[in-house]
Each structure stands twice: as structure tokens, then as C-alpha cells.
Design a protein around this motif. Structure first.
Motif, PDB file in Angstrom:
ATOM      1  N   GLY A  91       0.918  -1.165   0.070  1.00  0.00           N
ATOM      2  CA  GLY A  91      -0.230   0.082  -0.022  1.00  0.00           C
ATOM      3  C   GLY A  91       0.909   1.317   0.079  1.00  0.00           C
ATOM      4  N   ARG A  92       0.099   2.368  -0.182  1.00  0.00           N
ATOM      5  CA  ARG A  92       0.930   3.663  -0.245  1.00  0.00           C
ATOM      6  C   ARG A  92       1.472   3.838   1.206  1.00  0.00           C
ATOM      7  NH1 ARG A  92      -0.538   8.272  -3.520  1.00  0.00           N
ATOM      8  NH2 ARG A  92      -1.614   7.566  -5.192  1.00  0.00           N
ATOM      9  N   GLU A  93       2.528   4.311   1.303  1.00  0.00           N
ATOM     10  CA  GLU A  93       3.437   4.636   2.504  1.00  0.00           C
ATOM     11  C   GLU A  93       3.715   3.449   3.339  1.00  0.00           C
ATOM     12  OE1 GLU A  93       4.478   7.816   2.779  1.00  0.00           O
ATOM     13  OE2 GLU A  93       3.508   8.244   0.932  1.00  0.00           O
ATOM     14  N   PHE A  94       3.721   2.110   2.545  1.00  0.00           N
ATOM     15  CA  PHE A  94       4.556   1.230   3.327  1.00  0.00           C
ATOM     16  C   PHE A  94       6.072   1.413   3.251  1.00  0.00           C
ATOM     17  CE2 PHE A  94       1.889  -2.970   3.651  1.00  0.00           C
ATOM     18  CZ  PHE A  94       0.669  -2.311   3.887  1.00  0.00           C
ATOM     19  N   VAL A  95       6.833   1.007   4.359  1.00  0.00           N
ATOM     20  CA  VAL A  95       8.255   1.216   4.471  1.00  0.00           C
ATOM     21  C   VAL A  95       8.559  -0.235   4.040  1.00  0.00           C
ATOM     22  CG1 VAL A  95      10.278   1.777   5.807  1.00  0.00           C
ATOM     23  CG2 VAL A  95       7.810   2.600   6.313  1.00  0.00           C
ATOM     24  N   ILE A  96       9.496  -0.104   3.017  1.00  0.00           N
ATOM     25  CA  ILE A  96       9.962  -1.571   2.370  1.00  0.00           C
ATOM     26  C   ILE A  96      11.621  -1.581   1.986  1.00  0.00           C
ATOM     27  CG2 ILE A  96       7.761  -2.012   1.116  1.00  0.00           C
ATOM     28  CD1 ILE A  96       9.171  -1.547  -1.521  1.00  0.00           C
ATOM     29  N   GLN A  97      12.284  -2.429   2.114  1.00  0.00           N
ATOM     30  CA  GLN A  97      13.518  -2.724   1.729  1.00  0.00           C
ATOM     31  C   GLN A  97      13.684  -3.725   0.839  1.00  0.00           C
ATOM     32  OE1 GLN A  97      15.798  -4.772   4.688  1.00  0.00           O
ATOM     33  NE2 GLN A  97      17.956  -3.866   4.206  1.00  0.00           N
ATOM     34  N   VAL A  98      14.306  -3.207  -0.372  1.00  0.00           N
ATOM     35  CA  VAL A  98      14.529  -4.136  -1.393  1.00  0.00           C
ATOM     36  C   VAL A  98      16.064  -4.472  -2.033  1.00  0.00           C
ATOM     37  CG1 VAL A  98      12.440  -3.776  -2.594  1.00  0.00           C
ATOM     38  CG2 VAL A  98      14.305  -2.366  -3.228  1.00  0.00           C
ATOM     39  N   THR A  99      16.434  -5.454  -2.701  1.00  0.00           N
ATOM     40  CA  THR A  99      17.540  -5.406  -3.031  1.00  0.00           C
ATOM     41  C   THR A  99      17.492  -6.123  -4.498  1.00  0.00           C
ATOM     42  OG1 THR A  99      18.628  -6.223  -0.943  1.00  0.00           O
ATOM     43  CG2 THR A  99      19.765  -7.059  -3.105  1.00  0.00           C
ATOM     44  N   GLY A 100      18.410  -5.718  -5.495  1.00  0.00           N
ATOM     45  CA  GLY A 100      17.976  -5.819  -6.755  1.00  0.00           C
ATOM     46  C   GLY A 100      19.179  -5.442  -7.725  1.00  0.00           C
ATOM     47  N   THR A 101      18.936  -5.473  -9.077  1.00  0.00           N
ATOM     48  CA  THR A 101      20.060  -4.874  -9.904  1.00  0.00           C
ATOM     49  C   THR A 101      19.569  -3.619 -10.595  1.00  0.00           C
ATOM     50  OG1 THR A 101      20.388  -7.386 -10.028  1.00  0.00           O
ATOM     51  CG2 THR A 101      21.511  -5.945 -11.598  1.00  0.00           C
ATOM     52  N   VAL A 102      20.732  -2.980 -10.773  1.00  0.00           N
ATOM     53  CA  VAL A 102      20.217  -1.570 -11.442  1.00  0.00           C
ATOM     54  C   VAL A 102      20.191  -1.889 -13.005  1.00  0.00           C
ATOM     55  CG1 VAL A 102      20.891   0.544 -11.981  1.00  0.00           C
ATOM     56  CG2 VAL A 102      21.671  -0.440  -9.686  1.00  0.00           C
ATOM     57  N   GLN A 103      18.912  -1.681 -13.607  1.00  0.00           N
ATOM     58  CA  GLN A 103      19.132  -1.976 -15.140  1.00  0.00           C
ATOM     59  C   GLN A 103      18.695  -0.399 -15.832  1.00  0.00           C
ATOM     60  OE1 GLN A 103      16.551  -5.339 -15.383  1.00  0.00           O
ATOM     61  NE2 GLN A 103      14.728  -4.115 -15.535  1.00  0.00           N
ATOM     62  N   GLU A 104      18.839  -0.406 -17.046  1.00  0.00           N
ATOM     63  CA  GLU A 104      18.304   0.682 -17.719  1.00  0.00           C
ATOM     64  C   GLU A 104      16.909   0.613 -18.201  1.00  0.00           C
ATOM     65  OE1 GLU A 104      20.889   1.478 -21.264  1.00  0.00           O
ATOM     66  OE2 GLU A 104      19.871   3.217 -21.633  1.00  0.00           O
ATOM     67  N   ARG A 105      16.022   1.894 -18.061  1.00  0.00           N
ATOM     68  CA  ARG A 105      14.801   1.825 -18.254  1.00  0.00           C
ATOM     69  C   ARG A 105      14.582   1.910 -19.728  1.00  0.00           C
ATOM     70  NH1 ARG A 105      11.780   5.852 -13.971  1.00  0.00           N
ATOM     71  NH2 ARG A 105      10.098   5.709 -15.580  1.00  0.00           N
ATOM     72  N   SER A 106      13.602   1.462 -20.379  1.00  0.00           N
ATOM     73  CA  SER A 106      13.068   1.496 -21.734  1.00  0.00           C
ATOM     74  C   SER A 106      12.413   2.743 -21.876  1.00  0.00           C
ATOM     75  CB  SER A 106      12.364   0.345 -21.993  1.00  0.00           C
ATOM     76  OG  SER A 106      11.288   0.174 -21.146  1.00  0.00           O
ATOM     77  N   ASN A 107      11.561   3.111 -20.899  1.00  0.00           N
ATOM     78  CA  ASN A 107      10.943   4.034 -20.744  1.00  0.00           C
ATOM     79  C   ASN A 107      11.447   5.212 -19.936  1.00  0.00           C
ATOM     80  OD1 ASN A 107       8.704   6.130 -21.385  1.00  0.00           O
ATOM     81  ND2 ASN A 107       7.330   4.934 -20.440  1.00  0.00           N
ATOM     82  N   LYS A 108      12.445   5.982 -20.188  1.00  0.00           N
ATOM     83  CA  LYS A 108      13.156   6.876 -19.234  1.00  0.00           C
ATOM     84  C   LYS A 108      12.279   8.130 -18.937  1.00  0.00           C
ATOM     85  CE  LYS A 108      17.825   5.725 -20.721  1.00  0.00           C
ATOM     86  NZ  LYS A 108      17.684   4.819 -21.568  1.00  0.00           N
ATOM     87  N   ASN A 109      12.411   8.443 -17.696  1.00  0.00           N
ATOM     88  CA  ASN A 109      11.825   9.694 -17.285  1.00  0.00           C
ATOM     89  C   ASN A 109      12.693  10.892 -17.049  1.00  0.00           C
ATOM     90  OD1 ASN A 109      10.526  11.798 -15.711  1.00  0.00           O
ATOM     91  ND2 ASN A 109       9.521  10.421 -14.264  1.00  0.00           N
ATOM     92  N   PRO A 110      12.733  11.978 -17.999  1.00  0.00           N
ATOM     93  CA  PRO A 110      13.919  12.990 -17.748  1.00  0.00           C
ATOM     94  C   PRO A 110      13.761  13.763 -16.882  1.00  0.00           C
ATOM     95  CG  PRO A 110      12.349  13.212 -19.731  1.00  0.00           C
ATOM     96  CD  PRO A 110      12.059  12.120 -18.847  1.00  0.00           C
ATOM     97  N   ASN A 111      12.502  13.761 -16.155  1.00  0.00           N
ATOM     98  CA  ASN A 111      12.021  14.783 -15.014  1.00  0.00           C
ATOM     99  C   ASN A 111      12.672  14.388 -13.698  1.00  0.00           C
ATOM    100  OD1 ASN A 111      10.662  16.505 -16.976  1.00  0.00           O
ATOM    101  ND2 ASN A 111       9.045  15.178 -16.647  1.00  0.00           N
ATOM    102  N   ARG A 112      13.537  13.197 -13.466  1.00  0.00           N
ATOM    103  CA  ARG A 112      13.845  12.601 -12.514  1.00  0.00           C
ATOM    104  C   ARG A 112      15.386  12.182 -12.530  1.00  0.00           C
ATOM    105  NH1 ARG A 112       9.921   7.810 -10.366  1.00  0.00           N
ATOM    106  NH2 ARG A 112       8.359   9.646 -10.154  1.00  0.00           N
ATOM    107  N   PRO A 113      16.211  12.574 -11.624  1.00  0.00           N
ATOM    108  CA  PRO A 113      17.471  12.514 -11.943  1.00  0.00           C
ATOM    109  C   PRO A 113      17.816  10.902 -11.855  1.00  0.00           C
ATOM    110  CG  PRO A 113      17.242  14.166  -9.985  1.00  0.00           C
ATOM    111  CD  PRO A 113      15.894  13.553 -10.488  1.00  0.00           C
ATOM    112  N   THR A 114      17.180  10.149 -11.394  1.00  0.00           N
ATOM    113  CA  THR A 114      17.242   8.614 -11.354  1.00  0.00           C
ATOM    114  C   THR A 114      16.556   8.171 -12.552  1.00  0.00           C
ATOM    115  OG1 THR A 114      15.262   8.049  -9.911  1.00  0.00           O
ATOM    116  CG2 THR A 114      17.456   8.388  -8.874  1.00  0.00           C
ATOM    117  N   GLY A 115      15.820   8.932 -13.331  1.00  0.00           N
ATOM    118  CA  GLY A 115      15.123   8.627 -14.522  1.00  0.00           C
ATOM    119  C   GLY A 115      15.395   7.476 -15.467  1.00  0.00           C
ATOM    120  N   ASP A 116      16.713   7.321 -15.497  1.00  0.00           N
ATOM    121  CA  ASP A 116      17.278   6.567 -16.473  1.00  0.00           C
ATOM    122  C   ASP A 116      17.298   5.161 -16.304  1.00  0.00           C
ATOM    123  OD1 ASP A 116      17.568   8.650 -18.206  1.00  0.00           O
ATOM    124  OD2 ASP A 116      19.753   9.071 -17.877  1.00  0.00           O
TER     125      ASP A 116
END
Lengths: 588, 588
Positions: free
Chosen positions: B66-91
Motif C-alpha cells: 500500500g501507499r506509505e508502506f516502508v520496504i527494503q529491496v535488493t536488486g539489480t540496476v538496469q536501464e529503463r526502456s521508458n526513461k523519465n527525464p524529469n527525475r535524476p534517477t529516471g534513466d
């Protein structure tokens, strides 16, 4: 413009410059043809010279200047014939051309010098004169630098300084609150914060991630020499952290402060569990400038017919190295008297003296032969010239008494070397403390401290001894036997927090009334978090090898909580009481 | 360890790294085969992706967040196919391998977004959710940076930050004090400081030379939207200075803050006397983002048979440029109604419209022909297309009303351009203000403010009008019509301070009882000194072109002085009242 330079600025490179200085007359010396005045400000002292031959009227004027007069002079920088190598400005003096008295001064009630003749109360009453003294000036500047370097370090670590409110809510838990009647809400009171604890936790729930604040806190306690009703904390909280993250961050801060302010590079801080600290040093804040750890002797001391030992829960001692020749029986009897004082409360002191001639002398020689006593010595690694000091009785009391004795021996032997800095993290404090008087548990740190995760299940026990044995994820930073700061990982789960409140004797209604906002906040995505707070006043004192926090507070209160300078607290107008809807009870 | 990176850190350069992130679920989108979660913390938002094909159970788990759940994730950084140029992490995005819920959340009572749907009271009650919103996070970080840059600047200028006490003495002068009953001194009270005024002066007497403090101050006043019972000041004092030194130092601070925080280089600040500010703008804090200065028309407006003008002490107006075509009679009538509202209190509004076709229309055409009105226009430099707005009556009232009208016209014409910064020093305030109700003078700044040296003799006058005309060496810094700070050169002479107290109606005994410590300090070599204080909350708001200081305070109180989150103030235990020897009056 009152000055072109301050009184610490001028050097030989300024020769023949025309300068204007302002400051206080430290001393005036009339040598007939010449009059010398030492002019003082925060930055230093500059010698002024008035020449009878050049300007007799001016020189006469200078001769009349009293101590602490405020003057402004203009003159020429000249080289001194009689240089003073102990003063940065000692190569030059100012030949004064014009002199203006900006303000006169009555004779101060004590001397404005490094060692003053003023008593404590007089110095507090005339604090503005006391602060003119170099040691207090230095202390206040030191404190200011500590806060600047603290902020620099924490800012670099992405901490945000956030001010939390001073007018908050009174809670019966913990120390006594100062309260503030609310005029707009008659019959209701604010409380002044004992710490921003719940607010900083709320800021973690609010996603601020890393908070700090250098903040005034308030406790209405009976005062001791090292307590003040208002004091300052370096207060911090971090989200998504383990204990390790917090210890590393604040060990880093402490190292940074010692490096920048004292020029000392500290190695990594050792760590010790609370249980070990109590077992080895009888204190949760051991002074590690000297070792002298406890050894326990139950196995060697019991079953030999010495009733006091046989009936004791714990027999433990310390070894004073190389003092056998130095300490006569008189000294040892004196130490015995010392531990028997009511403040310490031991029944007696057993000692074993391993003389340098190989003989052994002991107060319990009747029960223990030399071989037995040599066995004791082996346990301590004691050799010829060492003396064992042994106490026995109830475990907790023996540890506390022996801890005090260890410190006293350290003091007498000069083992608390000035300039030596021995920091220590003490970890895993008990979660709860049982109080026989009120027949309930109290939180050892505070009610928001998390238990060690592996012990959470035990919180459901009904066995008081099991509950007493619970450990908290709490830690203290100790330097040279002084607690500088403490903190903990916090509970961030509503159910666990409610459980902890219930162990502390809160009904659910009481918990809700006092801390409902925090319990509520825990239901909206509270992250794991923890924090720490350092006592700023004490930190400053300890960093200078001193004990008296008052010397690091510009305007401290006396032991009755009174500001001697402004004469506060005081009575207030009836009109003020009427507006607040309050009556002061007539005292019988 | 809860995270290897924060949610704003990862970029394309991190591709294929295994990372661990923790944060709040901003939004979760289930697109069938893929589930996307936006993970938020203070530093940014990172997109997480869960793939039904790769790990169906994990994906199912993610769908339930749900919204505002606090979570911890582990995973792999991958390139987005659909980039978001408005966000520093958007690539990039994180393909999640493991997911842990650290805490759940109920549905928040309002949306955690830049524009929220929460009302004021709801947002104050759930302040921990409100602060999760980006604007408040930004405001609190901005405030923290302001304090860091302030300290950096003042430290470089040799200022020492010194904490002054919070538990001080109540004085009837000035605003109403919050008081704190003293348990150790029954029947006596401390007061919380309205400012550290006397303490910082004492520090100058104590030779600290340059003091500052960012400090909480307290005033028990009836609250308005922009007032808080506790607020923070950047508080400063300097010894051996003239006004010029202080203005330069704090103009420097202001420029430093605008440069570092807003990237704006401010030119030197203009200066204006209080008398000119009142005469030209009807305000001691004129907004100079637009000019529209007053012109006076007594000579042109009187003696023409228009009774209202003939009976007026002052006729004055402003010129609204180029609005003749834009403003119909309806708009002008509306402005007339506006000035006649009780909050403004004008009797009416005279206007002269210089139409672009050369004709002139005025409400007073009956008394003034076109030639006369053209004469008015010349005084304002008005041409075709301009409209004059004229008020008349008692001088002080006309100025105040016209000042309000000027601001209203500025608002309506959009002349208060966002991003434009117009600072102004207002100088030479009146020393004293006469109050008809209590039939006495009050200090306009405070009782410690020095009169202009050339007017000191006039303080001995018995003529009330002469005393009203006295000027103080006091100054305010105004930015865009908002008072950011104010200060003064202080009295440092006991006799002059006593004289000032007597003008303010203090008997010598009252002066001694309340401020004896300061009068006493002046006898031991008090240096010339002066200072200033900036309102931190307001400064932060103004630097962001905003009005509401609450948005720059982490935990503000509402208009009843109540903390809605913790529900303070509140009733306290009878035991607490007993310890304090206080009774709360029963209300009838």
C-alpha cells in the motif's frame, strides 16, 4: 569608527602606522617620565606609552585611568626597547597621541585575571566581570567552536538541523518537567522539553532521514554541582540505520572534534558491554585511563572459615601495582576508612600486601596462608610490590563500592593522567530497572528504546527476573569515566511500543493520552530508526580535562536554580497571575 | 545494513550493480506482467520493477504494497526502456530480487504529494505525514542551510556563538511573558525570554566583542497567522561599533545568504529615514519592488472650496501608471469601497483619470478644472493613461491608509514581481511612542536603544511634542515590504539609561528592581555597543517569496497556541501543582 585594529593585531610589520585602538585598561604603570598602560580586549593586550616630555597633559590624563576604564587611543606603532616574548604584540607599543575615555569603571569586586580572588557567588553575581577573565573567554570561544565543528561535520553527513518546539506537553514519566501555564487555554500547561525525543522520532517518521539539533533541554531536578536546570544537547536521529551506523557516525564526530579543537587523533574506540563494564569496573562509565580491572575471588576466598567471605555473594578486588613500599599501614587503614564512609558503604576492606622482600601481609592472614594468598596474587598477575584490595558482600553493592575504590586509588596514585583521552562505547544496557519503592519497572534509557531483537519474545514473560535480564539496544559514549552521550535504537512498531508501555505500568489509556501521537505515527509507515544525544556542556568540560560544566555556560544558575546576576526567579505581578488564572498558595 | 544507496543516488553508471534500497512506497502500478513501485525517501524516487515471469510470488507480494508502506529491496540496476527525464534517477530502475516490508501503513488522511488535499488542521495534526511532502522537506532543508550559512559567515567575522539562558526574569515592559513557576523557590517564577536583549548587552560589557546566537524567543501574544508563541532569531551584538559597522556586517550577511541559497547577487542596499518612509510610502517597511511614492497636494488641493480637502491636515496621493484604459469606473468604485472598509478606514477616495484621449475625469471635477488637475498630474509626473488616487484627512491616518492602498494597487497590477528582491534599510526611528490609553511613553524599539547623540539634550525637555520628535539610533532591514530584522545602537551610560527609564515612566526603584543588573554593569566599564536581530522564520519565508512562516517551522502551533499533533497545552497532575504550590482557579 572606534578602532582600526584590535588589541591582539599589531606586529613589528606595522611599525610607524597610525592606529586607533579601543579596549579596557588592564593596568597602568607610572614610571615618572613615562606612563605605560596595558590595553585589553578579547583579542589580546597592547602596550600603550604616554611620554611626559612629549605631552605632559596627556600623560597626566593617562595616569588617572583606573582599572577597567574603557578608552580609545590613537597613536603610532613603535618598536619596544624592552620586548615581551610571551605576548604576540610584545614587540611593539603605541605611542599615544590622543586619548578618549569612553566609559569609566568602579573598582571591580575581584581581580580580572586568570586566577581571580572572587568567590563563586560573587563571580556569578558579577558574571560580566568574570567573563572578562581569559579562562572564561577561552571556554566560551571553545564551546562556540565545538558547535561550529559539530555542525560542519553533521552537515557534511547530510544531517538537517531542525528546531523542535520548546512549549510541549508534560508527561509524568522521567524527570520532573518545568511547566508553563497557558493564558489562552486556562487551566492548561505546556512543559519545557527534557529532550526532543518524541519529536526527533516523529521527524524520522516524517522522512527527514537524518536530523540533528543543538538544543536547550530542561529538567526540574534538585541540583548538584554538575547539574543545571537548563542544559544543551547535541541531539541526533537517523532512519534506516543499525546500531553500527550510529556508533560509526558519532565516533566520527568525536574524533573530528578532538582533531579540530585539541589536535588529538584518536584511534578507534573500544567497546564493552554494560554487563562487562559492571563486572570489570563496577561502573557503566569506566575511566580507562588506567586499567585495574576487577578479579573475582569467590572460588579462592570461600570455604576457608572466614565468615564474611563465606556469606558473601561476591568477593572481588583490584590490584594496586607497585605501591607496597609506598603505602604504609596508615595509608591502607585510611583507605579502609574511606570505603566505610556512608557515601561508599562497605563493611570493611581486606588487603594483601606483596612486599618487595617477598613477604606477604594481609588482614586475613588468620584464614589464608601465604600459599593461598599467592593464589590470589596469581589471579591478578600481582608480583612483589603490589597490593590487593578486596571487598565482599552483595554483588551489585560490591561492584559499585569497588568501582569507587578503584577511582579513589587511581586518583591517589595519579593515574588519571591529564591530556590522556580514553573513550569507550558501553553497549547493551538493561532494558528495564526495577524500583522497589514504587513496585514497578522503569525504562533504563527511556520508554522508546528497542529491546535486543533476540530478546523480544522474553518481553511476554511474567517472571520479573526474566524481565530484569532483558537488554536494550542502547549505548553510551564514555570518555575518561564521564558519560558524554547516550542513545538507542528505537521501537518503530506500534505493538512493540504498546507492549513496552505495559511493562512500564502504563494502562493503554495512559499510553494513548501521553504518547498517542507517537503510537499513531507508528501506524503510518514508521521506518527503523535510532539516535543519540551528547551533553554539550559536559563534552566541552571533558575535552578540556575539567569537571565543572558551569565554566562552559555563559550564565549558569547556582545550586538553588537561581540566576544570581539577574536575580531570577522572582515574584510576578498579581495581574500576570490573574491573566493566567493561577493562585500562589499561602505558605503556612 | 538497510541500504547501500539512497533513493536519489543511482544513475546509468551504476548499471548491473546489486543494490539495496529502503524507503516509502509512493505508488504501485500493476501492469499485469510487470509491477512498478516508486520508492521514495528524502533524497529522491527510484523506480522498482517486479517481473511476473521471473518471480511470480515476489510480484504478487509487491502488488499488495500500500501507499506509505516502508520496504527494503535488493536488486539489480538496469536501464529503463521508458526513461523519465524529469527525475535524476529516471534513466534506471531496480529489478527487484528480494523484498522485505519493514513497516505497513494505514491509508494516510491526505495525499503525500506536492499539492495535498489536506486542510490546515488535519495537516497540523498529522504533521509527520505533511512533512513527508516535498515542499515541506525542501523548506526545512532550506532553513537548515540558512542557519549553516549564517554561522559560517558570522564565524568568519569573529563572532562567537554564546547561549543565553531560557529561564530568566519576568519584566512587565514589552509584550507579555510566558512564565515558569519555580519549585525550588515557591511563589517565584522564571520568564521565558522575549529576546536575549539584556544578556547580549551584558556579554558586550563582559568583553566578548562580537556575539551571535540563533535562539528561540517567546511571546505570549494573541496569535495571528504570521505569529507564533515561540520563534527563532538570529541575534547579534557588537562592541566598539557605530551604526555603519552593524549595517555593513548584516547587509553582508544578507547578501551572503541570497548568494549561497538563492544564487542572487544583491547590489548595495538603499537607505531611507523612518520619516521619509512614512512620508513617501506611509509605512516603516515599504515594499520597493514598485515605486508609486506619495505626492502631497495640500498647496494644490486647498482653497478651492472642496470642504473635505480644506479641512484636511494632509492631502496625498499615488499615481497608478497606464491603468486608465484598464480600470473602468467599476474598478475605481471598487477601490473606493476597499479604502472605506473598517480595516483601512478612509472616508473616501478621490481619483483623477488622465484618459489616453487627453480628457480628464475626476470625482472632484466640480471643484477643480482640467488645468488644476493637470497641475496635480505634473506633480506626479502623470501622463495620459495614468490615474491618480488621492486621500485626505489627519496626516498619520492618511499616510497609513494610502500606504495600504498603494500595496493593494501594487497587488492588483501585479507589481510585486516574484523573484525580485528589494532590500531597504530604514533608519532613525522615533525613540518614544506616546500611548493615549495609558497616558505614557513606550520605547518604540526597546528601553535600551540609544537616542541620536545630537538629540540627547532634548531628552531633558518637559514638552511632550519635543519628546515625540526624538529619534533613536535604530534601524530595520526590510525586504519586499517585510521587516526581516531590526536593531539599534544601545545606551552604555548608566545616567543616560536611567534618564530613558524615567521617560518611560519607571521610578528609580522600578528600574533598579527590573534592570539593576544592567545598570550596575554599566558602572564597570561598559563599551559602546549595538546590535540587531533577524527573524529566522520570516527570513526563510521571504527568501522564498512566501508569507506563511508556519511552512518553515517543523512543528508550529495553531492560532490558539495549541500543538495539534501532541495536543498541548494540557492539564497537569495535581501532584505537579502541589509541588509548585499553585492552584488553578475554578472558572465560573
Amino acid at each position: 569608527m572606534y578602532r582600526t585594529h584590535d588589541c591582539g593585531a599589531l606586529r613589528l610589520t606595522d611599525l610607524n602606522s597610525t592606529v586607533t585602538l579601543s579596549g579596557w585598561v588592564q593596568i597602568s604603570r607610572d614610571l615618572g617620565g613615562l606612563t605605560f598602560v596595558d590595553l585589553r580586549d578579547r583579542y589580546g593586550i597592547t602596550q600603550l606609552v604616554f611620554n611626559m616630555d612629549t605631552d605632559a597633559a596627556l600623560c597626566e590624563h593617562a595616569r588617572k585611568l583606573g582599572r577597567e576604564f574603557v578608552i580609545q587611543v590613537t597613536g603610532t606603532v613603535q618598536e619596544r626597547s624592552n620586548k615581551n616574548p610571551n605576548r604576540p604584540t610584545g614587540d611593539i607599543e603605541i605611542e599615544v597621541a590622543t586619548l578618549k575615555v569612553l566609559n569609566s569603571s568602579k573598582t571591580p569586586p575581584f581581580t580580572i585575571e586568570t586566577d581571580t580572588d572572587g568567590g563563586d557567588d560573587l563571580r556569578l553575581k558579577y558574571r560580566y566581570l568574570d567573563i572578562r577573565r581569559e579562562p572564561l573567554q577561552r571556554n566560551l570561544r571553545f564551546r562556540s567552536k565545538v558547535t561550529i565543528e559539530t555542525r560542519k561535520y553533521l552537515d557534511q553527513q547530510e544531517f538537517v538541523e531542525i528546531e523542535t518546539p520548546c512549549l510541549i506537553k508534560s508527561t509524568p514519566e522521567g524527570a520532573r518537567d518545568f511547566v508553563v501555564p497557558s493564558r489562552m487555554n486556562p487551566g492548561e500547561f505546556y512543559a519545557l522539553p527534557q529532550s526532543p525525543q518524541t519529536f526527533k522520532q516523529i521527524l524520522m517518521v516524517a522522512g527527514m532521514d537524518r536530523y540533528f539539533q543543538i538544543v536547550k533541554c530542561f529538567r526540574d531536578e534538585d541540583l548538584r554541582a554538575d547539574r543545571q536546570p537548563e542544559f544543551s544537547q547535541i541531539d541526533c536521529e537517523m532512519a534506516f540505520v543499525t546500531r553500527e551506523d550510529i556508533l560509526n557516525t558519532f565516533e566520527g564526530l568525536t574524533k573530528h572534534l578532538y582533531k579540530e579543537l585539541n589536535g588529538i587523533t584518536l584511534p578507534d574506540f573500544p567497546r564493552m558491554s554494560y554487563d562487562d563494564a559492571m563486572r570489570l569496573y563496577g561502573s557503566d562509565k569506566p575511566d580507562l585511563r588506567f586499567d585495574m580491572a576487577f578479579e573475582e575471588l569467590n572460588d579462592l576466598g570461600q570455604g576457608r572459615g572466614f565468615g564474611i567471605f563465606d556469606g558473601a555473594q561476591l568477593i572481588a578486588g583490584i590490584c594496586a601495582k607497585g605501591v607496597a613500599d609506598q603505602w604504609s599501614n596508615k595509608e591502607l587503614n585510611d583507605l579502609t576508612d574511606w570505603v566505610k564512609r556512608p557515601q561508599i558503604g562497605a563493611q570493611g576492606l581486606v588487603y594483601v600486601r606483596f612486599n618487595t622482600d617477598g613477604t606477604i601481609k594481609s588482614t586475613v592472614g588468620k584464614f589464608f596462608d601465604d600459599e593461598a594468598l599467592r593464589g590470589w596474587g596469581e589471579r591478578f598477575g600481582a608480583g612483589p610490590g603490589d597490593v590487593l584490595l578486596v571487598l565482599s558482600g552483595e554483588t551489585d553493592k560490591v561492584r559499585k563500592q569497588l568501582g569507587e575504590l578503584r577511582l579513589e586509588v587511581g586518583r591517589r596514585l595519579g593515574l588519571m593522567t591529564p591530556g590522556v583521552v580514553k573513550p569507550l562505547w558501553v553497549l547493551d544496557f538493561p532494558l528495564l530497572e526495577w524500583d522497589d519503592d514504587t513496585n514497578r519497572f522503569y525504562a533504563m534509557h527511556h520508554p522508546f528504546t528497542a529491546p535486543k531483537p533476540e530478546e523480544i519474545d522474553k518481553m511476554n514473560s511474567n517472571d520479573r527476573e526474566v524481565l530484569k535480564g532483558l537488554h536494550a539496544d542502547a549505548y553510551d559514549l564514555v570518555i575518561n569515566g564521564v558519560e558524554i552521550g547516550g542513545g538507542s535504537i528505537r521501537i518503530h512498531d506500534r505493538a512493540l511500543q504498546s507492549k513496552n508501555f505495559s511493562l512500564l505500568g502504563f494502562t493503554p489509556e495512559e499510553a494513548e493520552a501521553q504518547f498517542g501521537f507517537l503510537l499513531g505515527a507508528f501506524e503510518y509507515g514508521a521506518p527503523p530508526h535510532g539516535g543519540i544525544a551528547f551533553g554539550l556542556d559536559r563534552l566541552c568540560a571533558v575535552m578540556n580535562g575539567q569537571n565543572n560544566i558551569r565554566d562552559y555556560i555563559a550564565f549558569p544558575k547556582n545550586n538553588m536554580g537561581r540566576d544570581m546576576m539577574i536575580d531570577a526567579p522572582s515574584r510576578i505581578d498579581q495581574g500576570q497571575l490573574d491573566e493566567l488564572g493561577l493562585d500562589v498558595r499561602v505558605r503556612e
